[in-house]
Scaffold this motif. Structure first.
Motif, PDB file in Angstrom:
ATOM      1  N   LEU A 171      27.659  12.790   5.155  1.00 51.92           N
ATOM      2  CA  LEU A 171      27.606  12.224   3.837  1.00 51.92           C
ATOM      3  C   LEU A 171      28.753  12.482   2.842  1.00 51.92           C
ATOM      4  O   LEU A 171      29.306  13.649   3.244  1.00 51.92           O
ATOM      5  CB  LEU A 171      26.560  12.412   3.172  1.00 51.92           C
ATOM      6  CG  LEU A 171      25.124  11.433   3.646  1.00 51.92           C
ATOM      7  CD1 LEU A 171      23.904  12.321   2.985  1.00 51.92           C
ATOM      8  CD2 LEU A 171      25.296  10.422   2.605  1.00 51.92           C
TER       9      LEU A 171
ATOM     10  N   CYS B 125      22.115  15.278   5.534  1.00 51.43           N
ATOM     11  CA  CYS B 125      20.821  14.458   5.911  1.00 51.43           C
ATOM     12  C   CYS B 125      20.177  14.564   7.293  1.00 51.43           C
ATOM     13  O   CYS B 125      19.111  14.388   7.666  1.00 51.43           O
ATOM     14  CB  CYS B 125      21.020  12.907   5.984  1.00 51.43           C
ATOM     15  SG  CYS B 125      19.592  11.714   5.556  1.00 51.43           S
TER      16      CYS B 125
ATOM     17  N   GLU C  41      24.780   5.707  10.084  1.00 51.69           N
ATOM     18  CA  GLU C  41      23.538   5.197   9.499  1.00 51.69           C
ATOM     19  C   GLU C  41      23.522   4.995   7.955  1.00 51.69           C
ATOM     20  O   GLU C  41      22.573   4.168   7.472  1.00 51.69           O
ATOM     21  CB  GLU C  41      22.617   6.290  10.084  1.00 51.69           C
ATOM     22  CG  GLU C  41      20.997   5.778   9.651  1.00 51.69           C
ATOM     23  CD  GLU C  41      20.466   5.924   8.161  1.00 51.69           C
ATOM     24  OE1 GLU C  41      19.748   4.783   7.743  1.00 51.69           O
ATOM     25  OE2 GLU C  41      21.054   6.772   7.566  1.00 51.69           O
ATOM     26  N   GLU C  42      24.303   5.897   7.228  1.00 51.68           N
ATOM     27  CA  GLU C  42      24.220   6.048   5.739  1.00 51.68           C
ATOM     28  C   GLU C  42      25.111   4.579   5.258  1.00 51.68           C
ATOM     29  O   GLU C  42      26.192   4.758   5.779  1.00 51.68           O
ATOM     30  CB  GLU C  42      24.914   7.168   5.383  1.00 51.68           C
ATOM     31  CG  GLU C  42      24.229   8.466   5.530  1.00 51.68           C
ATOM     32  CD  GLU C  42      22.914   9.026   5.028  1.00 51.68           C
ATOM     33  OE1 GLU C  42      22.495   8.014   4.155  1.00 51.68           O
ATOM     34  OE2 GLU C  42      22.237   9.784   5.265  1.00 51.68           O
TER      35      GLU C  42
ATOM     36  N   HIS D 145      20.373  14.605   1.233  1.00 54.80           N
ATOM     37  CA  HIS D 145      21.411  14.342   0.122  1.00 54.80           C
ATOM     38  C   HIS D 145      21.695  15.318  -1.023  1.00 54.80           C
ATOM     39  O   HIS D 145      22.326  14.945  -2.032  1.00 54.80           O
ATOM     40  CB  HIS D 145      20.914  12.785  -0.113  1.00 54.80           C
ATOM     41  CG  HIS D 145      21.110  11.658   0.857  1.00 54.80           C
ATOM     42  ND1 HIS D 145      21.588  10.519   0.554  1.00 54.80           N
ATOM     43  CD2 HIS D 145      20.886  11.774   2.104  1.00 54.80           C
ATOM     44  CE1 HIS D 145      21.419   9.845   1.738  1.00 54.80           C
ATOM     45  NE2 HIS D 145      21.017  10.586   2.405  1.00 54.80           N
TER      46      HIS D 145
END
Ligand SMILES: [Zn+2]
Ligand SMILES: [Zn+2]
Length: 393
Positions: A86, A107, A141-142, A366
């Motif tokens: 992230l 994450c 995925e994010e 996160h």
């Protein structure tokens, strides 16, 4: 005292786990964002090849599929791990903390990747099974739907899977616990971008213009009435206005306003209702303020629906592994997950893995202080190994 049937499996996985904790730390120190997972996918591909997997690269840009066949059985199982990080500045102070400014494994996808690699080694080198194992390492995925990109690149056509499973770590759940739930488990995620076109004017003489600000404020407040007055109170929907941008100074009526809205639901009918009503509500509000309006509504991740039979299969495997007391029913959450796309195409289930409580792994994902809990790694790896071994017979 009789030993549990999975005790030897757990011991064997525990014995090789330290190697994968080290790999996890390497991945953690070198986080890569969506579709940039080159170093991570190189590492995954090298490891899988070394254990005899046929390695296929490039699905969904940086995705990797490792395939291993044993025996002559016709069954095929898919297990998926996500690899991306992230855009967060890490603040953990760990000795293996991110070496890249502004990027972080916040994450736990570093943990998910290391878990599946650990299971991959065990399944390749230590046990027999009968059928085809497809290990799916996906990018992005994010936010970016890497799962969908892999599907569009022919994931299940090239690597047929009868069933597909994935897991996610869960802070707040003790290490050693596994959570399951049949049916809707995670929300759909859609986004709407609303633009209101007015007419600029001097702030002292707003009657010469058409003020989009007033209307934007009214829309922000009014949208919540869709949730509170139009959705069955026993269903779920979240409408979040995450951004509103208009104007730049004190004495100018701006020309336009832009509103960014996130929508989450757990039911396809509610999803459609909310989309329809946001469009209608915005259009009618704009008209009532004499503005032109545009709504760009994008359907992103679908509702993640765990299939009943496969969820029960995973539950029984978890019970054999960690005992009845450590297998919990996890209520649905309004977060979203792109594994939902895979579950639209193949039966399967998404499992929760305890990441610990409080100081020990309890920090939420996160968050810049978050870290995947290494103590959960052998639990997850043993779960995949046991699920694969009991399925591929
Ligand atoms: Zn996440
Ligand atoms: Zn995640």
């Amino acid at each position: 005292m009789t030993q549990s049937p999975t005790a030897s499996l757990r011991q064997a996985v525990q014995a090789i786990a330290p190697e994968f904790v080290r790999i996890r730390h390497q991945i953690h120190a070198h986080p890569e964002l969506a579709f940039e997972e080159r170093r991570t996918s190189d590492l995954v591909a090298e490891q899988l090849a070394a254990w005899g997997y046929a390695v296929h690269r490039g699905l969904g840009t940086t995705g990797v599929v490792g395939t291993l066949r044993k025996g002559d059985g016709g069954k095929a199982l898919g297990i998926r791990a996500d690899m991306d990080a992230l855009p967060i500045q890490e603040q953990t102070g760990l000795d293996y903390a991110s070496t890249i400014a502004g990027k972080m494994h916040a994450c736990g996808h570093d943990g998910h990747t290391a878990i599946l690699l650990c299971a991959a080694k065990y399944l390749a080198e230590s046990v027999d099974f009968n059928g085809t194992l497809n290990l799916i390492f996906q990018p992005a995925e994010e936010n970016e739907g890497g799962a969908l990109h892999m599907l569009e690149d022919g994931l299940f056509e090239r690597f047929p899977c009868d069933e597909v499973y994935a897991l996610h770590n869960s802070p707040g759940m003790p290490v050693g616990q596994i959570g399951v739930i049949a049916g809707p488990a995670m929300a759909s995620f859609d986004r709407a971008t609303v633009t209101l076109h007015g007419r600029g004017a001097h702030g002292a003489m707003p009657h010469h213009g058409i003020d989009p600000m007033q209307c934007a404020a009214s829309i922000v407040l009014g949208l919540q009435s869709i949730v509170s007055r139009e959705i069955d109170a026993l269903k779920s929907a979240v409408i979040t206005v995450g951004s509103i941008q208009a104007g730049s100074t004190y004495n100018v009526v701006p020309e336009s306003a832009t509103i960014k809205i996130g929508v989450r639901t757990l039911d396809p009918r509610v999803r459609t209702l909310v989309e329809t009503r946001i469009r209608e509500f915005v259009t009618a509000q704009a008209q009532s303020y004499q503005l032109q309006s545009e709504v760009v509504y994008e359907r992103k991740y679908p509702v993640l629906v765990n299939h009943a039979v496969q969820t029960e299969y995973a539950r029984q495997a978890a019970i054999r592994l960690v005992g009845t007391d450590n297998v919990v029913e996890r209520p649905p959450v309004m977060g979203s997950e792109d594994f939902a796309y895979m579950l639209e195409q193949r039966p399967g289930a998404y499992i929760r893995l305890g990441n610990g409580l409080g100081e020990d792994g309890g920090c939420m994902v996160h968050n810049p202080q978050y870290d995947f809990n290494d103590k959960a790694l052998p639990v997850g790896a043993a779960f995949w190994a046991h699920l694969a071994q009991s399925y591929l017979v």
